[in-house]
Design an enzyme around this catalytic site. Sequence first.
Site, PDB file in Angstrom:
ATOM      1  N   LYS A 143       0.895  -1.049  -0.106  1.00 32.95           N
ATOM      2  CA  LYS A 143      -0.050  -0.119  -0.058  1.00 32.95           C
ATOM      3  C   LYS A 143       0.962   1.382  -0.159  1.00 32.95           C
ATOM      4  O   LYS A 143       0.393   2.296  -0.403  1.00 32.95           O
ATOM      5  CB  LYS A 143      -0.958  -0.109   1.258  1.00 32.95           C
ATOM      6  N   SER A 168      -9.158   0.354   7.696  1.00 31.12           N
ATOM      7  CA  SER A 168      -8.575  -0.056   9.124  1.00 31.12           C
ATOM      8  C   SER A 168      -7.330  -0.836   9.196  1.00 31.12           C
ATOM      9  O   SER A 168      -6.901  -1.194  10.213  1.00 31.12           O
ATOM     10  CB  SER A 168      -9.804  -1.373   9.154  1.00 31.12           C
TER      11      SER A 168
END
Length: 452
Positions: A143, A168
């Site tokens: 990411k 999250s």
Amino acid sequence: MSAQDFNGVFNISIRTMLVARAPLTPVNYKNDLKLEGHLLDQSVLRTLQSIRGEVSTGHRWKMAALERTLPLERSSVRSAHELIKPYVHLTPVLTSTTLSNLASTPQAPEALTGTPYEGRIPAKPRIKFFFKCENFQRIGAFKARGAFHALLRLSVEERARGVVTTSSGNHAQALALAARTFNIPAHVVMPAISTPSKIEATKGYGAEVIFSGSTSQERDAVAAKVKERTGAIYVPPDFHPDIILGQGTAALELEEQVRDLVTKDGSLSVHQTSSLHGSGQSLKAGLLDAVITPLGGGGLLSGVATALSGTGTLVFGAEPSFEGADDGRRSLASGEHITHVQSLTIADGLRTHVKDIPWSVIKNKEKVHGVYAVSEEQILQTMRLVLERMKIFVEPSAVVGLAVCLFDEDFRALVEKEGGKEGWDVGVVLSGGNTSVEVITRMFAVPARSVR
């Protein structure tokens, strides 16, 4: 935003999404939902309407720098890579003789009992693996690539406004790190039930963490209030083209690293073997036959597919099947894009549906060759193998691609058929390693069956 600015954003967003769907086809477009000779499909239409505020989504986002987004094609991934290289790690590519041999061994017939493959003769593929270890990436997952690229594409004015996201886990940490690097205020909306270690890591990178309920509607409602309060730019986890292009950079590195590895040691490839008289090699030596990645929201898979488009390497996605988390596979099978998933699979990074723009890439058979799914038990067995045999720390979501190669008889039969006696070199993206010893201990409290 002025009307002129709005029209620019909207027109370019149409052009970008159409280029992602058919990069070699020039399209004339207008400032409405109809195109010269084209009618937008419902998935892209929903995204466009959302941008224009015509769909009740609980918020009206101005997507990050969409007017400057590059088309979804291989050259754009190369441009993204040049931008982010100073800020991300060149993660290693590892091989494993043990796992390659295991994948090349037919499953026992009794192992297929109770599965859709019961009664079939087990496939006999020949596979050699190359693992792209994004668990060694900054913040422990791929990411970071998309987050850094998205922020690097923002203007000075946009950076000054700050950024906001809902996440999250891994994207929350990635955006917080990238924002800190560029001195950009960051606001991250996280469900209150998020893993404590991920909450603390996000805070540790300097982001403001705001808690919400666990549903996407609850998260979006809180994020809308944060945006209204701060004027921050929304940076999504997976569906923005800048995110997709950033994630695709992992594939460019994987290509080059495999080529270098096979050049130095031909025995690593199914297509080249060393001998006393030199190296025997085919035209495929150093070129991956296939790459498989996890599939959740679709940013990674669509990015890798974009990066490898036209190279001859087939791209596959892998999902958990538990409680319908295999929405990508089911969407491809039905031809209808599934837009809701509610699953508590242990592969928690994949508990979301494939988003609209990634879906426009994934459903293109010239870019993604197929999507497969595996069970919770198969994910656990594969995770155990990686931990014990490769000695590297990974999260459950990271191993679904390898699990497909080990257990999915349809995929294994495909390799046997297409690869023949020579077989396939397969790149496996291990997407991250953000879990904890406590979580892993609980997962393995109940012994798993033997893999073979």
